[in-house]
Design an enzyme around this catalytic site. Structure first.
Site, PDB file in Angstrom:
ATOM      1  N   THR A   1     100.110 -49.152  20.467  1.00 58.57           N
ATOM      2  CA  THR A   1     100.347 -48.352  21.667  1.00 58.57           C
ATOM      3  C   THR A   1     101.847 -48.258  21.789  1.00 58.57           C
ATOM      4  O   THR A   1     102.567 -49.193  21.388  1.00 58.57           O
ATOM      5  CB  THR A   1      99.753 -48.979  22.942  1.00 58.57           C
ATOM      6  OG1 THR A   1     100.360 -50.245  23.159  1.00 58.57           O
ATOM      7  CG2 THR A   1      98.238 -49.129  22.844  1.00 58.57           C
ATOM      8  N   HIS A   2     102.336 -47.134  22.283  1.00 56.53           N
ATOM      9  CA  HIS A   2     103.791 -46.938  22.393  1.00 56.53           C
ATOM     10  C   HIS A   2     104.480 -47.104  21.030  1.00 56.53           C
ATOM     11  O   HIS A   2     105.641 -47.485  20.983  1.00 56.53           O
ATOM     12  CB  HIS A   2     104.423 -47.913  23.386  1.00 56.53           C
ATOM     13  CG  HIS A   2     103.798 -47.929  24.748  1.00 56.53           C
ATOM     14  ND1 HIS A   2     104.373 -47.310  25.834  1.00 56.53           N
ATOM     15  CD2 HIS A   2     102.658 -48.506  25.197  1.00 56.53           C
ATOM     16  CE1 HIS A   2     103.611 -47.519  26.906  1.00 56.53           C
ATOM     17  NE2 HIS A   2     102.558 -48.230  26.551  1.00 56.53           N
TER      18      HIS A   2
ATOM     19  N   SER B   1     111.959 -32.829  -3.888  1.00 53.18           N
ATOM     20  CA  SER B   1     113.152 -32.217  -3.308  1.00 53.18           C
ATOM     21  C   SER B   1     113.911 -31.478  -4.388  1.00 53.18           C
ATOM     22  O   SER B   1     113.933 -31.902  -5.534  1.00 53.18           O
ATOM     23  CB  SER B   1     114.034 -33.311  -2.702  1.00 53.18           C
ATOM     24  OG  SER B   1     115.367 -32.889  -2.613  1.00 53.18           O
TER      25      SER B   1
ATOM     26  N   LYS C   1     112.532 -38.102  -4.253  1.00 53.05           N
ATOM     27  CA  LYS C   1     111.701 -37.789  -3.092  1.00 53.05           C
ATOM     28  C   LYS C   1     110.267 -37.385  -3.439  1.00 53.05           C
ATOM     29  O   LYS C   1     110.035 -36.617  -4.361  1.00 53.05           O
ATOM     30  CB  LYS C   1     112.343 -36.647  -2.279  1.00 53.05           C
ATOM     31  CG  LYS C   1     113.603 -37.000  -1.558  1.00 53.05           C
ATOM     32  CD  LYS C   1     113.465 -38.138  -0.568  1.00 53.05           C
ATOM     33  CE  LYS C   1     112.669 -37.817   0.659  1.00 53.05           C
ATOM     34  NZ  LYS C   1     113.238 -36.830   1.553  1.00 53.05           N
TER      35      LYS C   1
ATOM     36  N   GLU D   1     102.943 -32.619   7.072  1.00 54.10           N
ATOM     37  CA  GLU D   1     103.955 -32.025   7.950  1.00 54.10           C
ATOM     38  C   GLU D   1     103.583 -30.596   8.333  1.00 54.10           C
ATOM     39  O   GLU D   1     103.763 -30.172   9.477  1.00 54.10           O
ATOM     40  CB  GLU D   1     105.325 -32.033   7.263  1.00 54.10           C
ATOM     41  CG  GLU D   1     105.892 -33.420   7.048  1.00 54.10           C
ATOM     42  CD  GLU D   1     107.142 -33.377   6.192  1.00 54.10           C
ATOM     43  OE1 GLU D   1     108.251 -33.400   6.732  1.00 54.10           O
ATOM     44  OE2 GLU D   1     107.013 -33.294   4.928  1.00 54.10           O
TER      45      GLU D   1
ATOM     46  N   TYR E   1      89.136  -1.463  30.593  1.00 54.25           N
ATOM     47  CA  TYR E   1      89.832  -1.649  29.331  1.00 54.25           C
ATOM     48  C   TYR E   1      91.257  -1.127  29.442  1.00 54.25           C
ATOM     49  O   TYR E   1      91.505  -0.077  30.022  1.00 54.25           O
ATOM     50  CB  TYR E   1      89.102  -0.899  28.206  1.00 54.25           C
ATOM     51  CG  TYR E   1      89.791  -1.057  26.883  1.00 54.25           C
ATOM     52  CD1 TYR E   1      89.562  -2.182  26.094  1.00 54.25           C
ATOM     53  CD2 TYR E   1      90.704  -0.117  26.437  1.00 54.25           C
ATOM     54  CE1 TYR E   1      90.223  -2.348  24.881  1.00 54.25           C
ATOM     55  CE2 TYR E   1      91.370  -0.275  25.228  1.00 54.25           C
ATOM     56  CZ  TYR E   1      91.129  -1.393  24.456  1.00 54.25           C
ATOM     57  OH  TYR E   1      91.792  -1.557  23.270  1.00 54.25           O
TER      58      TYR E   1
ATOM     59  N   LYS F   1      93.561  -9.246  18.790  1.00 52.85           N
ATOM     60  CA  LYS F   1      93.014  -9.667  17.503  1.00 52.85           C
ATOM     61  C   LYS F   1      93.989 -10.482  16.643  1.00 52.85           C
ATOM     62  O   LYS F   1      93.583 -11.519  16.105  1.00 52.85           O
ATOM     63  CB  LYS F   1      92.498  -8.445  16.749  1.00 52.85           C
ATOM     64  CG  LYS F   1      91.127  -8.017  17.255  1.00 52.85           C
ATOM     65  CD  LYS F   1      90.737  -6.671  16.747  1.00 52.85           C
ATOM     66  CE  LYS F   1      89.961  -5.942  17.821  1.00 52.85           C
ATOM     67  NZ  LYS F   1      90.819  -5.444  18.944  1.00 52.85           N
TER      68      LYS F   1
END
Lengths: 477, 477, 477, 477
Positions: C156-157, C285, C291, C298, C325, C333
């Site tokens: 928590t936190h 990377s 990396k 993400e 309308y 859409k």
């Protein structure tokens, strides 16, 4: 119902439920001093052009100042049926002065009056936010010396990327908040335009002097000294751009705070262990005895949502409204006040937190060489020896893979193994390996090179010192 | 600082500025009765399973009811350093009962306690909104008889399209608000799940009986009578779906109100002239003596923006938060309360406005035959005589053009001219021309045909009468 | 310009720039099969009521199926000047069938036609999303056995709170996605209402049979078999609630995905080290050779923003639009399609990622006893021995503080030191100390107690197996 | 997989589904020319500092220009597995030049490369939007002479308020769009800062010259000629303020367009009847033969929602992201492109519509004296005769009430009746009664007084003429 200032054409009094629903004094009362300032300037102009006598003007001024004092001291009585702060003040004036009070609203409408008060208020709000942003910058710059020499992992994708000086992080936030200050300064120019005199929407047939009012209220270009007036009366009473722009600027400040809060929540977690938050900025759990939670940072991050919501409210509010004034616009104030209060509170609490948190250099250093933070400087070493970047990248990548499998750092690989992959190297390669070395070899403008960071620290110090020499704003909102 | 219930692990007291920044009692105090209800049920369960004695439980119950009464009557003292309403109540309990009070928080955490109180609150809030939506529906259905036979232009693209009964408009709003009520009812099922007993995030090692608490607090399926419990403790303390869903439902209600408000602002304008708003729902201008403005409608429209902003706040707030509880979530309450208060106030003021506004049938009728509202029924007349729709459409279009040029209605065109364009017609064509005729010839299910509208009115009356027979909710929030 | 189906009343052709600006076929072409399905049912009903002959109907059906095949195979030519997919198909029909084609648009308008196609589309979209949510649940349940017995810190936190079984985490996500599925199911009921036959806004004077169309298109209550029709023609063509509700449901799914993505980004960082992402789900990377970034997670987190933005677009779009309308609604859409495509893509990529990521039990275990995860169960042990919760909380808090200062765990504190603080204990205390013990002593419903988690796993397995027995939806959108 | 430029450290190739999910070339390909411009400048700098030979640089330049031409002409082949436009171009370069191509990515990362391309793109986008805003202003100013002398009702609360010149309306829009242009100009300053050379996040150890690149790419202050560089590498790769600010500016433009669109939808309705839209900007109905709908205006109003949604997406996207780069940021481009495309299209279609619509002076004049538009000037007449404003307001209000009851205008009231209410008047009162008179008596700065409006028209003409003398931007995006 005769006291309703617009009651002439009506035969029926407003329903009390309607009065409750439409009142705004519960939130616009905080504009009282701006309203009175606007009214005083208006009265003085009316006197100047002959629509009030000098004595009438003086009576009005004095009474308004008394009313202001009454409100400030909490003795003023607010009543929903008087709608808004503007009607409250005018009514109190008329109660005191009778017919003289009834003259104040000459050549103005609530439409331009409200817009004027709100612009005065936002002008001050900008000053206050700017002042606190400067304090945050000072807090970060102040840390730079305390944390001199501390190297932390820099991250991309929340993966260790390259090592940087802690001070480099602190200055990054100074840059972001500086852009916020620049935006506020630009916003101020557009806020600082006088609407008063536009009256309801069409101007007035009375011989007023709007330039005079502008001068009295400081609606002047600080550089040229020229009065700044809104030039089209329909625009003057319908424009709310200045509120949206201000709240957008607040939203970006909030976004920057959220990035910082997120980062420090991570850094102060048991897993990262970079940062110790002062206990006075944490709270515990009602059930878990061991917890010390970063509540202040979490709330700062969370409150970003609130400011974004406020901006959205404003964007939705004005969409598709025809000219000129529509009562929907009364709803513009709560989100502006809320966004300002929220960001101000966050900035205020952030300053001591930035100052008092402590990096844990030992804990940071202990794991600094995890994550192959030196891979890029190693690659650049190869580039300098003529290896094309893509080739160098691939070679270093293979070596990192090898080191990972062995569970060691690049510098711990046998020289021969490195050389086999990268024939161009010599023993000098060890000069660029290791996180500390990777920082020291940096050199580009804006990089984390120690000399470059030092240069930037000095730039910031001078800039902030120069500003500090100027007066601090009176923080009265 | 020893009184801080979580102070054991701390050596430093919270900064007063931090207490101010992190407090929530200024807004969560409105949960006091829900909190107490939750605590009473919790204590009773603790007694049942032997974690409290019967006497301890009774003492706690009595003290909690005293505290509730103290808060209700305004005698209770709130202090920011006690953080939230939950700590205030527990502290007051301990002040009264000492060690017995210190036992209440057994096997629960603020995380599940807050979630429980909030779910109880939302459950009641749903009832209240639903009740007021029903009142709006009754107001619209009530108009149907008063406005029987009145035909108004129906619009698409804000251009006169086809004529419809005014009652058809009123029932359209009933449909929209009925969907809102259905959504709230679905939402209630998901709200009505007990989180208590999830403790901080992992459950508890104490032998509690969550099903017992669920029964006591009404977390049961109204049809099966089965207890409704959240089944995963991590989910129980992190879930805020129920708040987002509730506020989304409020936002859609608000959208529907905005459509109605927009329409009535138009209809009551000088240009449309269809509707007279009661003066008691209008206000005047501070400068323009003749003005009577539809402020209530404008504010209802404007407040939609606020509810949408509240929803946005919640959506942003929870994005990207890891499990389980994060303090950001404290910020969930202000937008929920604000959205509820806003929509409730709009619904309350809408009811008398819907009831008291007056259509102006004469003014409507005077211009009803402008806009060629009968063109479509004329086209359908041709279709019934075998003309393909596209051909009929084109022929009628040409005739409308001709009539426009002459400045007359279709019915005013010479029969011969019509016949030249549409050889299929006979004199019966005049039975479908004119706005009134165009309504009378309608026949499809859901159309504005008088018999069809009458049938729908009866459906609504029965439905609403059936509901009214049920109890009205106690409106206490 | 004579080919414009609505050209009769016009004397001037649309500007090509206007055609470009107003066209929607670039995005609504994906509705072609729903449009054709709607048209076929409409034609069959027209034949049934005598507005088409059986032969005309058959010709139309056949031609529509040919057109559908032409579009599906990519041979159909789209032209902006034909506005939308509906006009394209009708035009192609008329090109083939002449006057017979010109009859299809009898007793309908694009207003109800578009609404029908969109409802058919959303109905299928809901099935697809639901199917993929089930796959995610299966993936999480599937992990439970693989990760049996693995204990991870619960947070928590973002601070270590209490230990939980990894499976407890996985089931938490199952709960959240189950609520999403329930919401979609509720939404489906409101989607599944036939608008066709409302025509432009007022219904029609032609003798159509809307119930027949409803049956043909599956607008029936799956339980009662009763046709589901929108009952008010103004509502039928103006209602967009079903789109907003669907996109809101997608937004909540997205929020849940963002929580999961955030958590796994953290867990797979070097600092946490709990989780190894499959390399096939990472990218590198361009400059940093070492990396391996969690790009998929993400992007899933980032795409939440997109879905929230889509919802906001819809909320803003419909605010303040009068009945019935308005062309603004054409803009409904793109956000619906975008939100659906985005969430579908995220769900699809999430399934294999959930399946293939690997917990690192050794790395987790190594630091599991950091963070005093056993403090709460220790406190509950004291409660069971009669210590009031607040007192027990304080005592344990002090002991944690002491252990922190010594840099040891609670279990490593000397028994005497513990006993001095908590006189109630005996040697049995060591049965509840340590993270593993803290899990084993759990017992409440919904807790992380191993037996309780096992029970829940079985519940999920049965539920999902039962569903799997049902057919998989054809995924055609 | 060896071709993946970052593959060295990997042992497993990306999953094709992952490549599909993470690719951005489907939307970032429109940055190709900005990317190439950045690469050319970068190569030239590398040559200058000796990291490339002059010949290598020349080869790279030439090959990049060939690639650019290939993309422009549509011959370039895009493949999802090459991720983004930047990798596509670099790969094509390496295919042509081998090792020389492999050198281009020296001392840069995609992080700073993307940021550079995006800043170049936004810089041009600002120019384009600014150019079109100017065209709109010209269109409105152009109308002023055509509509000279036409008086229309001014509205507040959609109720007739005071009469104004049509030109006064047109200039109001000029003011609003001018603020938009000012904001864009401020935004440009913050956009025009070079990030290149920040590399991944920390700068580089290679001896690059960022100032040189800045000069080559025009990142210079137009007034001082000084290079504008982002000064902190962490900031350079994480900053997205410039995108948010740009999209916010677009959102405000969109709001202004929505106000104008709403107003003209109203003005061109049958009920208002002020304005005739060119038929070429309207479309018809598929079912209602008589309809001519203001679709273009409705879509402009509706598309505001889209731009607001885009802004929300960006605000949500960056909230709570830690430093420095996170892949979430890839999602920043679609909303920026969409907002730009949307606003550009709206501005383009608005220009001819503003130019070609026709006021209907006869229809306007016919009802101009409805609504008591002269009430305020009458009140001001009384003020000039010494009546306190509130008293005058009340008297006129009573008279309006009386006139309403009689169904006449103020000027039609008997002089005696007026005088009885307002003893201060004489026959001169008729000089201020009537809508036309009410305009003529106006005199304040910014009002609708004819001389004042004329003065403003001349100001706008000069300003726009001066700008026109400058070059028009090449509109290439």
């Amino acid at each position: 119902m005769s006291w309703k200032p617009w009651a002439g054409v009506f035969t029926e009094a407003p329903d009390p439920q309607v009065e409750q629903f439409t009142e705004s004094v519960s939130f616009d009362r905080r504009l009282y001093s701006q309203d009175i300032r606007g009214s005083v300037a208006h009265a003085q102009m009316l006197a100047k052009v002959g629509l009030l006598t000098a004595e009438e003007c003086q009576q009005i001024e004095q009474a308004l100042h008394e009313i202001e004092e009454e409100i400030r001291s909490g003795r003023f009585v607010f009543r929903p049926e008087l709608e808004d702060i503007h009607m409250h003040i005018e009514r109190a004036l008329t109660d005191r002065l009778g017919d003289v009070g009834r003259k104040l609203h000459t050549a103005r409408s609530r439409n331009d009056q409200v817009a004027t008060a709100m612009r005065l208020w936002v002008r001050e709000a900008i000053e206050q936010i700017d002042y606190r942003l400067r304090q945050i910058q000072e807090a970060f710059v102040g840390r730079c010396e305390r944390d001199a020499g501390v190297i932390v992992p820099g991250y991309t994708h929340l993966r260790r990327a390259q090592p940087v000086l802690a001070a480099h992080y602190w200055l990054c936030y100074c840059e972001k908040f500086q852009r916020d200050r620049d935006r506020l300064s630009d916003c101020r120019r557009r806020v600082n335009m006088l609407p008063l005199g536009a009256a309801a929407l069409a101007g007035t047939s009375l011989p007023i002097d709007r330039h005079d009012v502008a001068r009295r209220l400081g609606f002047v270009d600080p550089e040229t000294g020229q009065e700044q007036l809104l030039s089209n009366s329909l625009d003057a009473v319908s424009d709310r751009d200045f509120l949206l722009e201000f709240v957008f600027d607040l939203a970006l400040i909030s976004e920057h705070l959220s990035t910082w809060a997120e980062e420090w929540i991570l850094w102060s977690s048991q897993e990262f262990g970079f940062l110790k938050l002062p206990e006075a900025f944490c709270t515990g759990s009602s059930i878990m005895p061991q917890k010390r939670n970063p509540d202040v940072l979490e709330l700062i991050r969370g409150k970003t949502a609130r400011v974004i919501g406020d901006l959205q409210t404003l964007l939705v509010l004005i969409k598709g409204l025809p000219l000129a004034y529509n009562r929907d616009l009364q709803e513009d104030k709560p989100p502006v006040f809320d966004a300002f209060d929220t960001v101000r509170a966050c900035l205020e609490i952030a300053v001591p937190l930035i100052q008092q948190a402590e990096l844990d250099p030992a804990a940071i250093a202990e794991r600094l060489d995890q994550g192959y933070l030196d891979a890029t400087s190693f690659m650049e070493y190869l580039i300098q020896r003529g290896v094309p970047q893509r080739t160098a990248h691939h070679q270093v990548g293979r070596l990192v893979r090898r080191a990972m499998e062995l569970g060691i750092s690049l510098a711990q690989l046998p020289f021969e193994e490195i050389q086999q992959m990268c024939p161009e190297i010599d023993q000098g390669v060890f000069q660029v390996l290791g996180a500390r070395q990777a920082v020291l070899v940096m050199q580009s403008y804006g990089s984390t090179a120690p000399a470059e960071v030092e240069r930037q620290i000095q730039v910031w110090k001078s800039r902030l010192a120069a500003e500090k020499a100027q007066c601090q704003p009176t923080l009265i909102l």
